[in-house]
Design an enzyme around this catalytic site. Structure first.
Site, PDB file in Angstrom:
ATOM      1  N   GLU A  17       0.750  -1.110  -0.147  1.00  0.00           N
ATOM      2  CA  GLU A  17      -0.074   0.083  -0.035  1.00  0.00           C
ATOM      3  C   GLU A  17       0.865   1.339   0.153  1.00  0.00           C
ATOM      4  O   GLU A  17       0.490   2.378  -0.508  1.00  0.00           O
ATOM      5  CB  GLU A  17      -0.798   0.086   1.139  1.00  0.00           C
ATOM      6  CG  GLU A  17      -2.055  -0.977   1.164  1.00  0.00           C
ATOM      7  CD  GLU A  17      -1.470  -2.387   1.722  1.00  0.00           C
ATOM      8  OE1 GLU A  17      -0.427  -2.646   1.788  1.00  0.00           O
ATOM      9  OE2 GLU A  17      -2.385  -3.070   2.432  1.00  0.00           O
ATOM     10  N   LEU A  18       1.869   1.263   0.614  1.00  0.00           N
ATOM     11  CA  LEU A  18       2.738   2.394   0.793  1.00  0.00           C
ATOM     12  C   LEU A  18       3.559   2.669  -0.514  1.00  0.00           C
ATOM     13  O   LEU A  18       3.357   4.151  -0.966  1.00  0.00           O
ATOM     14  CB  LEU A  18       3.654   2.444   2.053  1.00  0.00           C
ATOM     15  CG  LEU A  18       4.635   3.502   2.293  1.00  0.00           C
ATOM     16  CD1 LEU A  18       3.802   4.691   2.622  1.00  0.00           C
ATOM     17  CD2 LEU A  18       5.891   3.158   3.374  1.00  0.00           C
ATOM     18  N   LYS A  19       3.832   1.650  -1.056  1.00  0.00           N
ATOM     19  CA  LYS A  19       4.545   2.011  -2.367  1.00  0.00           C
ATOM     20  C   LYS A  19       3.571   2.522  -3.309  1.00  0.00           C
ATOM     21  O   LYS A  19       3.651   3.656  -4.224  1.00  0.00           O
ATOM     22  CB  LYS A  19       4.757   0.642  -3.287  1.00  0.00           C
ATOM     23  CG  LYS A  19       5.177   0.562  -4.493  1.00  0.00           C
ATOM     24  CD  LYS A  19       5.375  -0.790  -5.130  1.00  0.00           C
ATOM     25  CE  LYS A  19       5.737  -0.765  -6.718  1.00  0.00           C
ATOM     26  NZ  LYS A  19       6.985  -0.308  -6.744  1.00  0.00           N
ATOM     27  N   SER A 438      22.430  -8.078 -21.994  1.00  0.00           N
ATOM     28  CA  SER A 438      20.985  -7.617 -22.082  1.00  0.00           C
ATOM     29  C   SER A 438      20.830  -6.572 -23.119  1.00  0.00           C
ATOM     30  O   SER A 438      21.790  -5.502 -23.240  1.00  0.00           O
ATOM     31  CB  SER A 438      20.204  -7.321 -20.790  1.00  0.00           C
ATOM     32  OG  SER A 438      20.695  -6.138 -20.155  1.00  0.00           O
ATOM     33  N   HIS A 646      31.792 -10.912 -15.530  1.00  0.00           N
ATOM     34  CA  HIS A 646      31.264  -9.238 -15.433  1.00  0.00           C
ATOM     35  C   HIS A 646      30.879  -8.947 -14.133  1.00  0.00           C
ATOM     36  O   HIS A 646      30.117  -9.671 -13.227  1.00  0.00           O
ATOM     37  CB  HIS A 646      29.992  -9.128 -16.339  1.00  0.00           C
ATOM     38  CG  HIS A 646      29.453  -7.803 -16.298  1.00  0.00           C
ATOM     39  ND1 HIS A 646      30.051  -6.571 -16.290  1.00  0.00           N
ATOM     40  CD2 HIS A 646      28.198  -7.356 -15.448  1.00  0.00           C
ATOM     41  CE1 HIS A 646      29.279  -5.420 -16.106  1.00  0.00           C
ATOM     42  NE2 HIS A 646      28.239  -6.138 -15.568  1.00  0.00           N
ATOM     43  N   CYS A 648      29.773  -5.370 -11.551  1.00  0.00           N
ATOM     44  CA  CYS A 648      29.015  -4.169 -11.784  1.00  0.00           C
ATOM     45  C   CYS A 648      29.508  -3.244 -11.070  1.00  0.00           C
ATOM     46  O   CYS A 648      28.845  -2.698 -10.264  1.00  0.00           O
ATOM     47  CB  CYS A 648      27.437  -4.373 -11.286  1.00  0.00           C
ATOM     48  SG  CYS A 648      26.625  -5.485 -12.304  1.00  0.00           S
ATOM     49  N   GLU A 670      32.951  -1.979 -14.487  1.00  0.00           N
ATOM     50  CA  GLU A 670      32.445  -0.638 -14.483  1.00  0.00           C
ATOM     51  C   GLU A 670      33.446   0.194 -14.308  1.00  0.00           C
ATOM     52  O   GLU A 670      34.011   0.308 -13.192  1.00  0.00           O
ATOM     53  CB  GLU A 670      31.325  -0.613 -13.321  1.00  0.00           C
ATOM     54  CG  GLU A 670      30.475   0.808 -13.568  1.00  0.00           C
ATOM     55  CD  GLU A 670      29.334   0.869 -12.253  1.00  0.00           C
ATOM     56  OE1 GLU A 670      28.800  -0.449 -12.417  1.00  0.00           O
ATOM     57  OE2 GLU A 670      29.328   1.847 -11.738  1.00  0.00           O
ATOM     58  N   HIS A 699      24.221   3.729 -16.702  1.00  0.00           N
ATOM     59  CA  HIS A 699      23.049   4.174 -15.809  1.00  0.00           C
ATOM     60  C   HIS A 699      22.809   5.502 -16.237  1.00  0.00           C
ATOM     61  O   HIS A 699      21.393   6.067 -15.612  1.00  0.00           O
ATOM     62  CB  HIS A 699      23.802   4.037 -14.337  1.00  0.00           C
ATOM     63  CG  HIS A 699      24.346   3.105 -13.910  1.00  0.00           C
ATOM     64  ND1 HIS A 699      25.968   2.786 -14.433  1.00  0.00           N
ATOM     65  CD2 HIS A 699      24.122   1.864 -13.211  1.00  0.00           C
ATOM     66  CE1 HIS A 699      25.964   1.688 -13.876  1.00  0.00           C
ATOM     67  NE2 HIS A 699      25.083   1.253 -13.328  1.00  0.00           N
ATOM     68  N   CYS A 731      27.613  -2.120 -18.297  1.00  0.00           N
ATOM     69  CA  CYS A 731      26.898  -2.905 -17.513  1.00  0.00           C
ATOM     70  C   CYS A 731      25.674  -3.459 -18.770  1.00  0.00           C
ATOM     71  O   CYS A 731      25.902  -2.878 -19.826  1.00  0.00           O
ATOM     72  CB  CYS A 731      26.219  -2.534 -16.399  1.00  0.00           C
ATOM     73  SG  CYS A 731      25.281  -3.917 -15.465  1.00  0.00           S
TER      74      CYS A 731
END
Ligand code: GLN
Ligand code: ZN
Length: 764
Positions: A17-19, A438, A646, A648, A670, A699, A731
Site C-alpha cells: 500500500e505504501l509503495k 541484455s 562481469h 557491476c 564498470e 546508468h 553493464c
C-alpha cells in the site's frame, strides 16, 4: 518478567500500500493528505498487529515514507544546502527531493545498509552543517500510538552510527564539534520523549558489528555517558545487529544503558555465552533469536533453551525476546501467499508470523516449556521434516559436491597458453567489441512474457516472439559491426530469477516483497533445498542466436555467488554449501553450451563484492570460497573456449588478488564514471588476463560520443597492454531505450575502430 519485543516492522504494507500511495503522490495523482492517511492507517494496522500478537514492546518511528536514515537526517536538520531548506518544517516535497532529486538539485546518494539489500540515503556533512532538532515525526508517532492505547518504544538510528555512515563534503568541518552538536540533538530528543511518557527508547548502533578502532569505542563511551545523563528517566536499549560484537562487546557492556540487544541469528549464534559473563547486574539483555533476515520458521525449542540458559545466569527480570534485527528485511505476511507449495510454506514465516514466534518464545521463557508444549512439538516437527524431507535433500547433489576434485577447479592450461589458442580459434580483431548481455527490454518483450506467464499465449507463440527479438538484435549488432554478439536476454525477467525458476531447490512467492529502496520492492527467490539443474536452461536460446550469425555468439549465465546473494537462502546448512551446489548446476550449463557450439561463455558475478562479510577477518574465507565456486562453474571447458565474467562495480583494490584467482579469460567491469581511475587495482596487481573496462555509462540516458570513448580507451591503453583490452559498456542495457543504445553502441564500435587504426599506424 521476560518481555516479547520487536525492533521494527516492514512498513510497505501487506499489499504494498505504501509503495502505491507514495508513487501516486509523486505522479500528482493523490494529495499529501491522502498519502498521510495511508501512512497513518498502515502504522495503526501494524501496531495493532503487534499488540494482538502479544508483544510487550512495540516500536514506533520505524515507519518511514522513504527511508529511516533519511528521516533521521531530517530529524537532525542535516538537510544539504542544495535543497534550499529555510530551516523551518521540512515539508514532504523537500523530503522527497532529498530522496529523488528535483529540477534544481540531484538526490542524495544511496548505498546498501550494511550487508543487506536495503538501500539508505547517505547523510552529508557540509561546511556550515548545523544540527538542530528539525522534525517532530518521532514524537508525533509516539503520540499517535498512545492515542490508540499503545505505549511504543521509539526507534532512533544511533548518534554514533549515523555520522559514521555520513559522507563528508566540506573542507572546513570541525568533526568533533559537529558530532557533539549531533549528540546534543539526541539529548533533546530523549528529554522530549521522556516528557511525553516514553519508558524505553531503542537506539540502533549496527556499526558495533564492524571492525572498530579504540577511538570509535572510546567515542561510544563518551556519547552514551552524555545520553544517559540527559534523560535519566528513560531507559535506553542499545541495539546491535547483523553480526557479533567480538572485541566491541566489552565496550558495549560498559556503557550506561538499560539494555543491550544482541543478534543471535545464525550470523552470531553463540555470542550470548560471552554476553552473560560480561553483562552488568540489572542490565537487560534483548535476545535476537528470531531471524529478521530470513523467511524460515524459528526453531522454538532451541530458542527457548537459549533463553532458559540466559535466565539461569541473569534471572527472568532482565530478558527481552526479539527478532535478530528489524523485520524490515522480511516480507509482511505469509497468509498472503496462496500459491506456495503447502509443504514448503509450512516451513516458512514472514514478519507477521515472526511476531507470533517471538511471543511464543517469550511465553516459554516466562512460564516454562510446558506452557508452550504444543508449539514446541509443532516446531520440532518442522525441524525434523526439513532434516529429512526428500523435497530438500537430494543425495545425488550431496554426493556430487563431496566428489568435487581439485582438477574440477582448474582449467587445462594456464592463461598464457589459453590466450594463444583462443586467439587462433576466435580470430577477433584487437580491441574486440562486445556488450554485457541484455538489450533494452521493450514494452513488446514484457508484454509477451507476461502474456505467456498468464497463459494468454502458448509456448510456441512466446518462443516465436523471443526469437524474432533475438534475430533483430543479432542483425543490429552485425550491422553496426560488433565483434562478439549476444542474444540480448529478452527471455529473462531478472538475471537471478530466470535461473532460479529452472533450478530444483528454488521456489517463488507471489507476495514476498521486501523494500529495496524508497518505493522499490524486490521479491527474492527462495532457495529451500539442494540445488540441481534438471535440464539445460539457456542452450536453446544461445544455439538459436548462434545460428543467425557467422560471428561469435556469447552465452550468458549468472554466477553462483550472485544467485546466492540475491535470494533468501536456506538456514539449515552454511551458505557456502548452497553456493557450491549452485556452482555445479551452472557448471553443467557451461558444459552444455560448449557442446552446443558456443565458444564464449560469460558468467556474471555482479554481487561478489556486496557479499563481502562485514568483518575483514572473515573476508579470506568468503573470497576463497567465491573463487572456488567460480572455478568449479567455469573450469570444465576446453582451452579454446573463452570464459568471461562481469562485475557491476569498480572498487577492486581490496579484492583484486581474488579476481585474479578466478582466472576468467576476460573480465568486464564498470569504469566509465571514474574515468578509468579504477583500473588502478588491475594495473598494480599486473592483472594478466584480458579486461573490458566499461567505456559507456549505462546508468545515464546520455549518449557518449566517440571521442569521449576513445579518450577513455587511450587512458586505459596507457596503463594496460592494449592486447589485453576489450571494448564494452559498463553493464547490461536492459534498462535503457533503443533510442540511446543504438547511437551509443555505434559510437563505441567506431571508437574501437579508431583505436585499432591508431595502433596499426603506431606499429608501422
Ligand atoms: N548479463 C546481465 C545483463 O546484461 C548482467 C547484468 C548485471 O551485471 N547486473 O543484463
Ligand atoms: Zn553489471
Amino acid at each position: 518478567m521476560v518481555l516479547a519485543t520487536n525492533l521494527g516492522f516492514p512498513r510497505i504494507g501487506a499489499n504494498r500500500e505504501l509503495k502505491k500511495a507514495v508513487e501516486a503522490y509523486w505522479k500528482g495523482k493523490s494529495s499529501h493528505e491522502e498519502l498521510a492517511k495511508t501512512a497513518q492507517d498502515l502504522r495503526a494496522r501494524h501496531w495493532k498487529l503487534q499488540k494482538d500478537a502479544g508483544l510487550d514492546h512495540i516500536p514506533s518511528n520505524d515507519f518511514s515514507m522513504y527511508d529511516q536514515v533519511l528521516d533521521m537526517i531530517c530529524t537532525l536538520g542535516l538537510v544539504p544546502k542544495r535543497y534550499n531548506w529555510d530551516g523551518g518544517d521540512i515539508g514532504i516535497d523537500t523530503y522527497f527531493a532529498m530522496a529523488r532529486g528535483n529540477d534544481d538539485a540531484p538526490a542524495m546518494e544511496m548505498t546498501k545498509w550494511f550487508d543487506t539489500n536495503y538501500h539508505f540515503m547517505v547523510p552529508e556533512m557540509e561546511d556550515g552543517t548545523q544540527p538542530k532538532l528539525s522534525s517532530t515525526k518521532i514524537f508525533d508517532e509516539f503520540e499517535e500510538a498512545k492515542a490508540l492505547g499503545i505505549t511504543t518504544r521509539p526507534v532512533l538510528i544511533g548518534p554514533c552510527t549515523l555520522p559514521f555512515l555520513a559522507k563528508h563534503k566540506g573542507e572546513n568541518i570541525d568533526h568533533m564539534k559537529l558530532w557533539n552538536d549531533i549528540i546534543s540533538v539526541y539529548e533533546e530528543i530523549l528529554q522530549k520523549l521522556e516528557a511525553t511518557g516514553a519508558e524505553w527508547v531503542q537506539i540502533d548502533e549496527p556499526m558495533l558489528a564492524l571492525d572498530l578502532g579504540d577511538m570509535a569505542r572510546e567515542g561510544f563511551k563518551q556519547c552514551y555517558e552524555r545520553l544517559s545523563k540527559a534523560a535519566p528517566g528513560i531507559k535506553i536499549l542499545l541495539t546491535t545487529y547483523f553480526g557479533d560484537l567480538r572485541e566491541n562487546m566489552e565496550t558495549v557492556f560498559s556503557l550506561p544503558v538499560a539494555g543491550v540487544h544482541l543478534d543471535l541469528s545464525n550470523r552470531a549464534p553463540h555470542q550470548y555465552k560471552d554476553a552473560i559473563a560480561m553483562v552488568p547486574e540489572g542490565m537487560t539483555l534483548s535476545l535476537g533469536l528470531v531471524d529478521g533476515r530470513n523467511i524460515w520458521k524459528n526453531n522454538i525449542h532451541q530458542s527457548v533453551e537459549i533463553a532458559e540458559f540466559v535466565e539461569s545466569h541473569i534471572g527472568k527480570d532482565n530478558i527481552m525476546i526479539a527478532p535478530s534485527c528489524s523485520l524490515l528485511h522480511t516480507p509482511v505476511d505469509l497468509n498472503n501467499e496462496d500459491a506456495l507449495d503447502p509443504e514448503i510454506k509450512n516451513w516458512m514465516a514472514y514478519a507477521t508470523q515472526k511476531l507470533g514466534e517471538i511471543a511464543i518464545v517469550a511465553k516459554g521463557a516466562r512460564e516454562g516449556r510446558d506452557a508452550i508444549a504444543s508449539e514446541i512439538e509443532a516446531s520440532d516437527a518442522v525441524q525434523e521434516e526439513r532434516r529429512t524431507s526428500k523435497r530438500i535433500h537430494n543425495d545425488d547433489v550431496k554426493k556430487r559436491v563431496s566428489a568435487i576434485t581439485d582438477d574440477m577447479k582448474k582449467r587445462k592450461s594456464p592463461f598464457s597458453e589459453r590466450q594463444k589458442l583462443q586467439r587462433a580459434a576466435l580470430s577477433l580483431p584487437p580491441f574486440p567489441t562486445t556488450s554485457i548481455g541484455s538489450f533494452p527490454q521493450t514494452q513488446e518483450i514484457r508484454k509477451a512474457r507476461s502474456a505467456f506467464k498468464k497463459g494468454e499465449i502458448d509456448e510456441a507463440a512466446y518462443k516465436t516472439a523471443m526469437e524474432k527479438e533475438i534475430q533483430s538484435v543479432v542483425k543490429y549488432q552485425e550491422d553496426i559491426g560488433m565483434d562478439v554478439l549476444v542474444h540480448g536476454e529478452p527471455e529473462r525477467n531478472d538475471m537471478v530469477e530466470y535461473f532460479g525458476e529452472q533450478l530444483d531447490g528454488f521456489t517463488f512467492s507471489k507476495n514476498g516483497w521486501v523494500q529495496s529502496y524508497g518505493s522499490r520492492c524486490v521479491k527474492p527467490p527462495i532457495i529451500f533445498g539442494d540445488v540441481s539443474r534438471p535440464k539445460p536452461m539457456t542452450v536453446e536460446w544461445s544455439k538459436f542466436a548462434q545460428a543467425q550469425t557467422d560471428k561469435v555468439m556469447k552465452g550468458m549465465l549468472t554466477g553462483p555467488i550472485t544467485i546466492l546473494q540475491w535470494s533468501f537462502v536456506r538456514d539449515d546448512q552454511p551458505r557456502s554449501d548452497t553456493s557450491r551446489q549452485i556452482s555445479l548446476a551452472i557448471r553443467d550449463e557451461v558444459a552444455d553450451l560448449e557442446t552446443a557450439g558456443i565458444k564464449i561463455i560469460q558468467i556474471d558475478e555482479a554481487a561478489i563484492r556486496e557479499g563481502l562479510p562485514l568483518r575483514k577477518g572473515d573476508w579470506d574465507a568468503y573470497l576463497k570460497n567465491a573463487v572456488e565456486d567460480f572455478r568449479i562453474t567455469s573450469c570444465c571447458v576446453e582451452d579454446t573456449t573463452q570464459i568471461h565474467t562481469h562485475m557491476c562495480y569498480s572498487e577492486f583494490n581490496d579484492m583484486i588478488s581474488s579476481i585474479g584467482d578466478m582466472d576468467a579469460d576476460v573480465i568486464s567491469i564498470e569504469t566509465s564514471r571514474s574515468h578509468m581511475e579504477l583500473l588502478e587495482a588491475f594495473v598494480e596487481y599486473k592483472y594478466p588476463n584480458e579486461i573490458g573496462p566499461g567505456v559507456y555509462d549505462i546508468h545515464s540516458p546520455r549518449v557518449p560520443d566517440t571521442d569521449e570513448m576513445v579518450a577513455l580507451l587511450e587512458t586505459a591503453a596507457k596503463v594496460i597492454d592494449p592486447g589485453q583490452l576489450w571494448v564494452n559498456p559498463d553493464c547490461g542495457l536492459k534498462t535503457r531505450g533503443w533510442a540511446e543504445v543504438e547511437p551509443a553502441l555505434k559510437n563505441m564500435v567506431e571508437a574501437a575502430r579508431i583505436m585499432r587504426e591508431k595502433a596499426a599506424s603506431a606499429a608501422a
